[in-house]
Design an enzyme around this catalytic site. Structure first.
Site, PDB file in Angstrom:
ATOM      1  CD  GLU A 147       8.206  30.767  12.619  1.00 59.60           C
ATOM      2  OE1 GLU A 147       9.129  30.130  12.093  1.00 59.60           O
ATOM      3  OE2 GLU A 147       7.231  30.228  13.173  1.00 59.60           O
TER       4      GLU A 147
ATOM      5  CG  ASN B 213       5.692  29.558   9.647  1.00 56.11           C
ATOM      6  OD1 ASN B 213       5.176  29.180   8.596  1.00 56.11           O
ATOM      7  ND2 ASN B 213       6.318  28.747  10.483  1.00 56.11           N
TER       8      ASN B 213
ATOM      9  CE  LYS C 268      11.703  26.872  10.318  1.00 57.77           C
ATOM     10  NZ  LYS C 268      10.342  26.518  10.700  1.00 57.77           N
TER      11      LYS C 268
ATOM     12  CE  LYS D 100       7.754  20.229   7.674  1.00 55.90           C
ATOM     13  NZ  LYS D 100       6.985  21.374   7.142  1.00 55.90           N
TER      14      LYS D 100
ATOM     15  CD  GLU E 250      12.244  23.127   7.632  1.00 56.65           C
ATOM     16  OE1 GLU E 250      12.608  24.184   8.156  1.00 56.65           O
ATOM     17  OE2 GLU E 250      11.056  22.766   7.611  1.00 56.65           O
TER      18      GLU E 250
ATOM     19  CD  GLU F  57       9.961  31.204   9.006  1.00 56.12           C
ATOM     20  OE1 GLU F  57      10.197  32.250   9.612  1.00 56.12           O
ATOM     21  OE2 GLU F  57       9.752  30.112   9.577  1.00 56.12           O
ATOM     22  CB  SER F  58       5.240  27.627   5.809  1.00 57.63           C
ATOM     23  OG  SER F  58       5.989  27.346   6.964  1.00 57.63           O
TER      24      SER F  58
HETATM   25  O1  LIG Z   1       5.096  21.775   9.238  1.00 54.39           O
HETATM   26  C1  LIG Z   1       4.256  21.669  10.142  1.00 54.39           C
HETATM   27  O2  LIG Z   1       3.246  20.957  10.047  1.00 54.39           O
HETATM   28  C2  LIG Z   1       4.420  22.424  11.437  1.00 54.39           C
HETATM   29  C3  LIG Z   1       3.466  22.285  12.420  1.00 54.39           C
HETATM   30  C4  LIG Z   1       3.602  22.931  13.627  1.00 54.39           C
HETATM   31  C5  LIG Z   1       4.688  23.725  13.873  1.00 54.39           C
HETATM   32  C6  LIG Z   1       5.661  23.890  12.904  1.00 54.39           C
HETATM   33  C7  LIG Z   1       5.532  23.258  11.682  1.00 54.39           C
HETATM   34  N1  LIG Z   1       6.495  23.376  10.703  1.00 54.39           N
HETATM   35  C8  LIG Z   1       7.692  24.104  10.875  1.00 54.39           C
HETATM   36  C9  LIG Z   1       7.902  25.031   9.769  1.00 54.39           C
HETATM   37  O3  LIG Z   1       7.826  26.206   9.982  1.00 54.39           O
HETATM   38  C10 LIG Z   1       8.132  24.462   8.398  1.00 54.39           C
HETATM   39  O4  LIG Z   1       8.824  23.259   8.501  1.00 54.39           O
HETATM   40  C11 LIG Z   1       8.897  25.337   7.430  1.00 54.39           C
HETATM   41  O5  LIG Z   1       8.488  26.645   7.423  1.00 54.39           O
HETATM   42  C12 LIG Z   1       8.754  24.742   6.015  1.00 54.39           C
HETATM   43  O6  LIG Z   1       7.381  24.633   5.684  1.00 54.39           O
HETATM   44  P1  LIG Z   1       6.917  23.838   4.392  1.00 54.39           P
HETATM   45  O7  LIG Z   1       7.728  24.331   3.225  1.00 54.39           O
HETATM   46  O8  LIG Z   1       5.462  24.166   4.237  1.00 54.39           O
HETATM   47  O9  LIG Z   1       7.178  22.384   4.653  1.00 54.39           O
END
Ligand SMILES: O=C(O)c1ccccc1NCC(=O)[C@H](O)[C@H](O)COP(=O)(O)O
Length: 261
Positions: free
Chosen positions: A165, A186, A116, A56, A54, A216-217
């Site tokens: 999602e 997520n 996204k 970001k 991603e 995800e995340s």
């Molecule tokens: O990342 C956030 O804080 C967030 C807050 C509110 C809504 C969406 C958010 N993020 C979007 C995502 O789902 C993430 O960018 C993506 O899954 C990657 O997550 P990470 O690897 O933990 O940065």
């Protein structure tokens, strides 16, 4: 008001502004001249784990993450490391993204690209297609009633692969009923921002085996990708850990290797 409600309020305001400057007819004309989209399914269904890497810049949970001045260059490094697809956060206020980022990334890489964002209206899917997306995120939590099916149908019509999602069992039931081939869980609760990767451990197995399971995340390092893989993930989406890594090529490679060892 939850975090998600606040984000959606800003998204709708920005959307109204874009609609005033670019008509739906303009977007549709642009889409007519585009080549077909790229299909992510062969890579997502290949043996071993795939990574969606991603772009970001910042987030509501962590604030500023990385000063990404050239998102296309970063995406190129992700591709070099072996990413199966690139995710581009296009939301402006909370994530610092844009449709220009999406367009630039799509022009640089050969792998499919995910828009996204917080998609709540058909206009945003036309935008996604017009600015080069191959996949589009549909979040069940923000799509009530028939809206999920309507947007899912339009995405498919436009040649986009929807990534649908969920975060709860109830959302996942609706996601599975949508016929989506690519289903994401997520680990982040978007109403509280709390991250719990075991949500995938619990819900992942409820995704039918013939669909693609995306975790995800919450990935901090290779061990977390390996753990998601152990819980049945076909694909893992990683943002923060990659943009902060300092060496995106090696990091993507390490993530893939650790999970496939
Ligand atoms: O990342 C956030 O804080 C967030 C807050 C509110 C809504 C969406 C958010 N993020 C979007 C995502 O789902 C993430 O960018 C993506 O899954 C990657 O997550 P990470 O690897 O933990 O940065």
């Amino acid at each position: 008001m939850s975090v998600l409600d606040g984000i959606l309020e800003g998204v709708r305001e920005d959307l109204e502004e874009r609609k005033r400057s670019t008509s739906l007819a303009d977007l549709q004309a642009r889409v007519r001249d585009l080549p077909p989209t790229r299909d992510p399914l062969p890579a997502f269904r290949a043996p071993g784990v795939s990574i969606i890497a991603e772009v970001k810049r910042k987030s509501p949970s962590k604030g500023a993450l990385a000063d990404i001045t050239d998102p296309a260059a970063l995406a190129g490094q992700y591709e070099q490391g072996g990413a199966a697809a690139i995710s581009v956060l296009t939301e402006r206020r909370r994530f610092g993204g844009s449709l220009a980022d999406l367009e630039a990334v799509r022009a640089r890489v050969d792998v499919p690209v995910l828009r996204k964002d917080f998609i709540v209206e058909p206009y945003q899917l036309w935008e996604a297609r017009a600015f080069g997306a191959d996949l589009a995120l549909l979040m069940v939590v923000s799509l009530e009633g028939s809206l999920l099916d309507d947007l899912y149908g339009l995405a498919v019509e436009l040649g986009l692969t929807p990534l649908v999602e969920s975060h709860t069992a109830g959302e996942l039931e609706r996601a599975v009923a949508s016929d989506a081939q690519v289903l994401g869980i997520n680990a982040r609760d978007l109403t509280t921002l709390e991250v719990d990767r075991t949500v995938f451990k619990e819900l992942g197995p409820r995704i039918p085996a013939d669909r693609v399971r995306v975790a995800e995340s919450g990935v901090a390092g290779p061990g977390d990708v390996a753990e998601y893989r152990g819980w049945g993930a076909d694909v893992v989406l990683v943002g923060e850990a990659l943009v902060r890594s300092g060496d995106p090529v090696t990091s993507v490679r390490d993530f893939i290797q650790a999970a496939n060892a």
